[in-house]
Scaffold this motif. Structure first.
Motif, mmCIF file in Angstrom:
data_model
loop_
_atom_site.group_PDB
_atom_site.id
_atom_site.type_symbol
_atom_site.label_atom_id
_atom_site.label_comp_id
_atom_site.label_asym_id
_atom_site.label_seq_id
_atom_site.Cartn_x
_atom_site.Cartn_y
_atom_site.Cartn_z
ATOM 1 N N MET A 1 0.845 -1.191 0.000
ATOM 2 C CA MET A 1 0.000 0.000 0.000
ATOM 3 C C MET A 1 0.885 1.248 0.000
ATOM 4 O O MET A 1 1.770 1.403 0.835
ATOM 5 C CB MET A 1 -0.905 0.002 1.239
ATOM 6 N N ALA A 2 0.664 2.120 -0.952
ATOM 7 C CA ALA A 2 1.488 3.318 -1.082
ATOM 8 C C ALA A 2 1.232 4.280 0.073
ATOM 9 O O ALA A 2 0.113 4.392 0.582
ATOM 10 C CB ALA A 2 1.203 3.996 -2.414
ATOM 11 N N THR A 10 7.245 8.862 -2.035
ATOM 12 C CA THR A 10 6.128 7.933 -1.918
ATOM 13 C C THR A 10 6.680 6.512 -1.921
ATOM 14 O O THR A 10 7.520 6.163 -2.758
ATOM 15 C CB THR A 10 5.146 8.089 -3.101
ATOM 16 N N THR A 11 6.226 5.701 -0.969
ATOM 17 C CA THR A 11 6.667 4.309 -0.930
ATOM 18 C C THR A 11 5.698 3.445 -1.722
ATOM 19 O O THR A 11 4.501 3.740 -1.814
ATOM 20 C CB THR A 11 6.758 3.790 0.519
ATOM 21 N N GLU A 12 6.234 2.355 -2.297
ATOM 22 C CA GLU A 12 5.423 1.506 -3.162
ATOM 23 C C GLU A 12 5.262 0.092 -2.611
ATOM 24 O O GLU A 12 4.168 -0.429 -2.540
ATOM 25 C CB GLU A 12 6.044 1.456 -4.560
ATOM 26 N N ARG A 13 6.363 -0.546 -2.251
ATOM 27 C CA ARG A 13 6.280 -1.908 -1.726
ATOM 28 C C ARG A 13 7.470 -2.183 -0.837
ATOM 29 O O ARG A 13 8.509 -1.520 -0.926
ATOM 30 C CB ARG A 13 6.222 -2.938 -2.853
ATOM 31 N N VAL A 14 7.326 -3.171 0.032
ATOM 32 C CA VAL A 14 8.370 -3.518 0.992
ATOM 33 C C VAL A 14 9.482 -4.292 0.296
ATOM 34 O O VAL A 14 9.233 -5.257 -0.429
ATOM 35 C CB VAL A 14 7.782 -4.360 2.148
ATOM 36 N N LEU A 25 10.630 0.226 -1.364
ATOM 37 C CA LEU A 25 10.928 0.816 -2.660
ATOM 38 C C LEU A 25 10.133 2.102 -2.756
ATOM 39 O O LEU A 25 8.916 2.105 -2.532
ATOM 40 C CB LEU A 25 10.530 -0.134 -3.787
ATOM 41 N N GLY A 26 10.807 3.198 -3.029
ATOM 42 C CA GLY A 26 10.134 4.487 -3.068
ATOM 43 C C GLY A 26 10.403 5.239 -4.346
ATOM 44 O O GLY A 26 11.249 4.856 -5.159
ATOM 45 N N GLU A 27 9.689 6.320 -4.510
ATOM 46 C CA GLU A 27 9.854 7.191 -5.667
ATOM 47 C C GLU A 27 10.018 8.618 -5.172
ATOM 48 O O GLU A 27 9.276 9.068 -4.284
ATOM 49 C CB GLU A 27 8.631 7.097 -6.584
ATOM 50 N N GLY A 28 11.031 9.312 -5.704
ATOM 51 C CA GLY A 28 11.294 10.686 -5.323
ATOM 52 C C GLY A 28 11.457 11.566 -6.537
ATOM 53 O O GLY A 28 11.287 11.114 -7.673
ATOM 54 N N PRO A 29 11.825 12.821 -6.323
ATOM 55 C CA PRO A 29 11.979 13.762 -7.436
ATOM 56 C C PRO A 29 12.990 13.305 -8.477
ATOM 57 O O PRO A 29 12.876 13.660 -9.656
ATOM 58 C CB PRO A 29 12.440 15.054 -6.742
#
Length: 343
Positions: A1-2, A10-14, A25-29
């Motif tokens: 769950m994000a 924003t995190t996506e999955r463990v 696993l996350g997403e950034g600028p």
């Protein structure tokens, strides 16, 4: 769950779970990142948050090809999140690699450890002691033609485990890799990382750690009183390095930069050597396992010879590795008691 971490990530999955928290696993600028979200009880500790904020420059300032870089420290205003945003390493940790390979060929094992030692050298020069060097904290970047070992979680163990009120007489660490001077109540300085890294090298070569097996108290006692068993078939110059870095006296161990240099010098002589053929009678026999410690977050289990801290732990199950233990008294260290050294 994000979920959102701070205002930029924003995190996506463990990706994995450890004793201090969960890596996502996350997403950034600037693209994909790894986000280590510390446990809620840690994030809710004002003293710990203050220490992290104070040491922010240390956590962000360590740059080296064999160290996982920390990009940002996120302290959420609502107090729910305390997270480290790190470079994303595309590959397994060394524990997972060992689970598949059991033992590594000497050339591969020494290459991994030499890289980590060079990263430790830069950290030690900056006054940073890792304090929890173990296979779970060594990542293998497999995105290039050859795997590259990177040490992660620099400074985290020291910040989280710094003594607080009511914790006198406790040692914190992963039993298989803890240096004798920590068990004896001395400060954790750079040589503790060398001892732990030498233990990792021994494990990569042998398939088990030199002092593991059985109750935590027995493991701690062996670190203080016993010497590592020789590994049949290991080139003498490599065994001499291992012995020196597993010395009981911290001053007798090599410094990280010298260890990295010496290991790289002997690499050509190791080329083509197969993994050691160690018969089963050299491996520690299974021993009674200890009851769970009070702290329950777990890392992945390792090969036989690593200390099982979870009752009934089976191969490839989860176990607690980084835990707070009572310092054994003189009688226990001398072998006169058979109790455990847990909370």
């Amino acid at each position: 769950m994000a979920r959102n971490i701070g205002s930029h990530y924003t995190t996506e999955r463990v990706l994995g779970r450890g004793s201090a928290g969960t890596v996502w696993l996350g997403e950034g600028p600037e693209g994909p990142v790894a986000v280590k979200v510390l446990r809620e009880d840690l994030a809710a500790d004002p003293e710990l948050v203050e220490r992290f904020a104070h040491e922010r420059h240390t956590l962000l300032g360590l740059e080296h090809p064999h160290v996982v870089g920390v990009r940002e420290l996120v302290l959420a205003e609502d107090g729910k999140d305390l997270a480290l945003v790190m470079d994303l390493v595309r590959g397994p940790d060394l524990r997972t690699h060992l689970t598949r390979a059991r033992r590594l060929a000497p050339h591969e094992a020494v290459t991994v450890v030499a890289g980590v030692a060079s990263g430790l050298a830069v950290a030690h020069a900056a006054g940073i002691v890792h304090r929890d060097v173990k296979p779970e904290n060594i990542l293998l970047d497999t995105s290039g033609p050859e795997p590259v070992a990177l040490l992660t979680d620099f400074g985290v163990a020291q910040l989280i485990d710094e003594p607080r009120q009511g914790t006198a007489g406790r040692v914190v660490g992963t039993p298989d890799y803890i240096a004798p001077e920590i068990i004896e109540g001395l400060p954790s300085r750079a040589p503790v990382d060398i001892y732990a890294l030498a233990t990792v090298l021994y494990e990569l070569l042998a398939g088990f750690t030199p002092f593991g097996g059985g109750h935590t108290g027995a493991v701690l006692r062996r670190h203080v009183t016993e010497t590592a068993a020789p590994l049949p078939g290991l080139p003498p110059e490599l065994w001499e390095l291992l012995q020196q870095c597993l010395a009981k006296a911290p001053a007798s161990r090599l410094r990280a930069a010298e260890l990295a240099s010496r290991l790289r010098e002997i690499l050509p002589a190791l080329d083509g050597l197969p993994p050691l053929d160690i018969e089963s009678d050299h491996e520690p026999s299974p021993a009674p396992v200890e009851e769970p410690a009070e702290e329950t977050p777990a890392d992945h289990d390792g090969p036989r010879g690593a200390v099982p801290l979870v009752r009934g732990a089976a191969p490839d199950s989860e176990r607690v590795t980084h835990t707070r233990m009572r310092v054994p008294d003189a009688e226990e260290l001398a072998g006169g008691a058979h109790g455990t050294a847990r909370l």
